[in-house]
Motif scaffolding. Structure first.
Motif, mmCIF file in Angstrom:
data_model
loop_
_atom_site.group_PDB
_atom_site.id
_atom_site.type_symbol
_atom_site.label_atom_id
_atom_site.label_comp_id
_atom_site.label_asym_id
_atom_site.label_seq_id
_atom_site.Cartn_x
_atom_site.Cartn_y
_atom_site.Cartn_z
ATOM 1 N N SER A 139 0.836 -1.205 0.000
ATOM 2 C CA SER A 139 0.000 0.000 0.000
ATOM 3 C C SER A 139 0.873 1.257 0.000
ATOM 4 C CB SER A 139 -0.951 -0.003 1.194
ATOM 5 O OG SER A 139 -0.229 0.092 2.398
ATOM 6 N N LYS A 140 1.974 1.214 0.750
ATOM 7 C CA LYS A 140 2.886 2.356 0.747
ATOM 8 C C LYS A 140 3.503 2.542 -0.635
ATOM 9 C CE LYS A 140 4.185 2.425 5.610
ATOM 10 N NZ LYS A 140 5.281 2.248 6.575
ATOM 11 N N LYS A 141 3.825 1.435 -1.283
ATOM 12 C CA LYS A 141 4.391 1.517 -2.626
ATOM 13 C C LYS A 141 3.383 2.160 -3.579
ATOM 14 C CE LYS A 141 6.130 -1.293 -6.418
ATOM 15 N NZ LYS A 141 6.324 -2.641 -6.933
ATOM 16 N N LEU A 142 2.120 1.738 -3.480
ATOM 17 C CA LEU A 142 1.084 2.334 -4.332
ATOM 18 C C LEU A 142 0.926 3.820 -4.032
ATOM 19 C CD1 LEU A 142 -1.648 -0.465 -4.321
ATOM 20 C CD2 LEU A 142 -0.113 0.167 -6.184
ATOM 21 N N ASP A 143 0.947 4.175 -2.731
ATOM 22 C CA ASP A 143 0.854 5.592 -2.363
ATOM 23 C C ASP A 143 2.025 6.374 -2.927
ATOM 24 O OD1 ASP A 143 -1.472 5.128 -1.001
ATOM 25 O OD2 ASP A 143 -0.516 4.989 0.982
ATOM 26 N N MET A 144 3.221 5.814 -2.813
ATOM 27 C CA MET A 144 4.410 6.504 -3.329
ATOM 28 C C MET A 144 4.350 6.627 -4.850
ATOM 29 S SD MET A 144 6.223 7.580 -0.985
ATOM 30 C CE MET A 144 5.583 7.548 0.644
ATOM 31 N N MET A 145 3.824 5.603 -5.511
ATOM 32 C CA MET A 145 3.693 5.681 -6.968
ATOM 33 C C MET A 145 2.704 6.790 -7.347
ATOM 34 S SD MET A 145 5.766 3.506 -8.249
ATOM 35 C CE MET A 145 5.246 3.141 -9.906
ATOM 36 N N LYS A 146 1.594 6.884 -6.576
ATOM 37 C CA LYS A 146 0.629 7.954 -6.836
ATOM 38 C C LYS A 146 1.277 9.314 -6.604
ATOM 39 C CE LYS A 146 -3.528 5.317 -5.665
ATOM 40 N NZ LYS A 146 -4.612 5.153 -4.677
ATOM 41 N N LYS A 147 2.018 9.431 -5.509
ATOM 42 C CA LYS A 147 2.686 10.701 -5.209
ATOM 43 C C LYS A 147 3.711 11.028 -6.288
ATOM 44 C CE LYS A 147 2.072 10.671 -0.209
ATOM 45 N NZ LYS A 147 2.741 10.593 1.097
ATOM 46 N N LEU A 148 4.409 10.004 -6.774
ATOM 47 C CA LEU A 148 5.386 10.218 -7.837
ATOM 48 C C LEU A 148 4.707 10.726 -9.099
ATOM 49 C CD1 LEU A 148 8.304 9.908 -8.886
ATOM 50 C CD2 LEU A 148 7.693 7.578 -9.549
ATOM 51 N N GLU A 149 3.580 10.123 -9.448
ATOM 52 C CA GLU A 149 2.837 10.578 -10.626
ATOM 53 C C GLU A 149 2.346 12.014 -10.433
ATOM 54 O OE1 GLU A 149 2.557 9.055 -13.532
ATOM 55 O OE2 GLU A 149 3.807 7.444 -12.724
ATOM 56 N N GLU A 150 1.863 12.315 -9.224
ATOM 57 C CA GLU A 150 1.409 13.682 -8.937
ATOM 58 C C GLU A 150 2.586 14.655 -9.034
ATOM 59 O OE1 GLU A 150 -0.460 13.685 -5.124
ATOM 60 O OE2 GLU A 150 -2.123 12.441 -5.776
ATOM 61 N N ALA A 151 3.735 14.233 -8.507
ATOM 62 C CA ALA A 151 4.914 15.097 -8.570
ATOM 63 C C ALA A 151 5.337 15.331 -10.019
ATOM 64 C CB ALA A 151 6.058 14.477 -7.768
ATOM 65 N N LYS A 152 5.262 14.278 -10.831
ATOM 66 C CA LYS A 152 5.607 14.439 -12.247
ATOM 67 C C LYS A 152 4.638 15.409 -12.922
ATOM 68 C CE LYS A 152 7.854 9.994 -13.117
ATOM 69 N NZ LYS A 152 7.751 8.707 -13.832
ATOM 70 N N ALA A 153 3.350 15.256 -12.619
ATOM 71 C CA ALA A 153 2.350 16.151 -13.205
ATOM 72 C C ALA A 153 2.578 17.585 -12.730
ATOM 73 C CB ALA A 153 0.943 15.685 -12.836
ATOM 74 N N ASN A 154 2.862 17.744 -11.436
ATOM 75 C CA ASN A 154 3.130 19.081 -10.899
ATOM 76 C C ASN A 154 4.384 19.684 -11.525
ATOM 77 O OD1 ASN A 154 0.902 18.958 -9.271
ATOM 78 N ND2 ASN A 154 2.016 18.333 -7.446
ATOM 79 N N ALA A 155 5.396 18.842 -11.741
ATOM 80 C CA ALA A 155 6.628 19.333 -12.358
ATOM 81 C C ALA A 155 6.357 19.797 -13.792
ATOM 82 C CB ALA A 155 7.689 18.243 -12.343
ATOM 83 N N ALA A 156 5.545 19.040 -14.511
ATOM 84 C CA ALA A 156 5.221 19.431 -15.888
ATOM 85 C C ALA A 156 4.439 20.746 -15.896
ATOM 86 C CB ALA A 156 4.419 18.321 -16.572
ATOM 87 N N GLU A 157 3.485 20.857 -14.977
ATOM 88 C CA GLU A 157 2.717 22.101 -14.877
ATOM 89 C C GLU A 157 3.619 23.266 -14.483
ATOM 90 O OE1 GLU A 157 -0.561 21.611 -12.217
ATOM 91 O OE2 GLU A 157 -1.366 19.908 -13.328
ATOM 92 N N ALA A 158 4.519 23.016 -13.538
ATOM 93 C CA ALA A 158 5.431 24.071 -13.103
ATOM 94 C C ALA A 158 6.341 24.501 -14.248
ATOM 95 C CB ALA A 158 6.261 23.589 -11.911
ATOM 96 N N LEU A 159 6.757 23.548 -15.069
ATOM 97 C CA LEU A 159 7.600 23.872 -16.222
ATOM 98 C C LEU A 159 6.842 24.754 -17.206
ATOM 99 C CD1 LEU A 159 10.318 23.345 -17.586
ATOM 100 C CD2 LEU A 159 9.269 21.373 -18.693
ATOM 101 N N ILE A 160 5.597 24.402 -17.471
ATOM 102 C CA ILE A 160 4.784 25.206 -18.396
ATOM 103 C C ILE A 160 4.572 26.605 -17.828
ATOM 104 C CG2 ILE A 160 2.475 25.415 -19.389
ATOM 105 C CD1 ILE A 160 2.448 22.321 -19.568
ATOM 106 N N VAL A 161 4.238 26.672 -16.533
ATOM 107 C CA VAL A 161 4.012 27.974 -15.892
ATOM 108 C C VAL A 161 5.288 28.797 -15.902
ATOM 109 C CG1 VAL A 161 3.506 29.057 -13.668
ATOM 110 C CG2 VAL A 161 2.079 27.194 -14.486
#
Length: 170
Positions: free
Chosen positions: A76-98
């Motif tokens: 479950s922690k691995k799944l949570d970390m994978m979700k957080k990683l995906e969110e971080a990647k999405a946030n990084a992409a958004e931050a790059l665009i901004v």
């Protein structure tokens, strides 16, 4: 269980009723003694051995349960970390665009400020040039007038004065 107890009780009777003689072996009494010893040993050891095996089985099963719980938690922690990683990647992409948009906005703002500053500098340069021209004209006029009034020949014609001024101006 009751049969075993009856057998134990009847065995000594069989040993007493056995004929004694010179050619007989004592295998039956020894066997009876061994069986009695085995039964007594069984009654003495059966509960502790059962308890030992049951406790051992419980310990093993509890350890297995703990390991399975830890495994589920880690999954479950691995799944949570994978979700957080995906969110971080999405946030990084958004931050790059901004950040690219902000960089463009800043570059445009700086470009506009530079153009305004250049226009202001050009305006100041033109004003300073006009000021210097007026100042130079005043000096030339004052020099020409000073020469005219300093000389003894104060009778110049208008054409001569214009010629003198033209010479000084050029």
């Amino acid at each position: 269980m009751k049969r075993l107890i009856y057998l134990i009780c009847l065995l000594p009777l069989g040993a007493v009723a056995a004929p004694s003689g010179g050619g007989e072996y004592d295998i039956i009494p020894r066997t009876v003694n061994f069986v009695i010893f085995a039964v007594i040993l069984y009654y003495l050891l059966v509960n502790p051995v059962r308890h030992f095996y049951k406790s051992r089985i419980l310990k093993i099963s509890s350890r297995l349960d703990e390991i399975q719980k830890k495994l589920l938690e880690s999954k479950s922690k691995k799944l949570d970390m994978m979700k957080k990683l995906e969110e971080a990647k999405a946030n990084a992409a958004e931050a790059l665009i901004v950040s690219k948009k902000e960089a463009e906005i800043l570059a445009n703002g700086i470009r506009e400020e530079l153009q305004e500053e250049l226009a202001l500098l050009d305006r100041h340069f033109e004003e300073q040039k006009e000021y210097e021209l007026r100042k130079m004209e005043k000096e030339v006029i004052s020099q020409v007038l000073a020469e005219l009034f300093d000389e003894n020949s104060a009778c110049f014609g208008q054409k001569e004065i214009v010629n003198i001024m033209m010479k000084k101006a050029s």
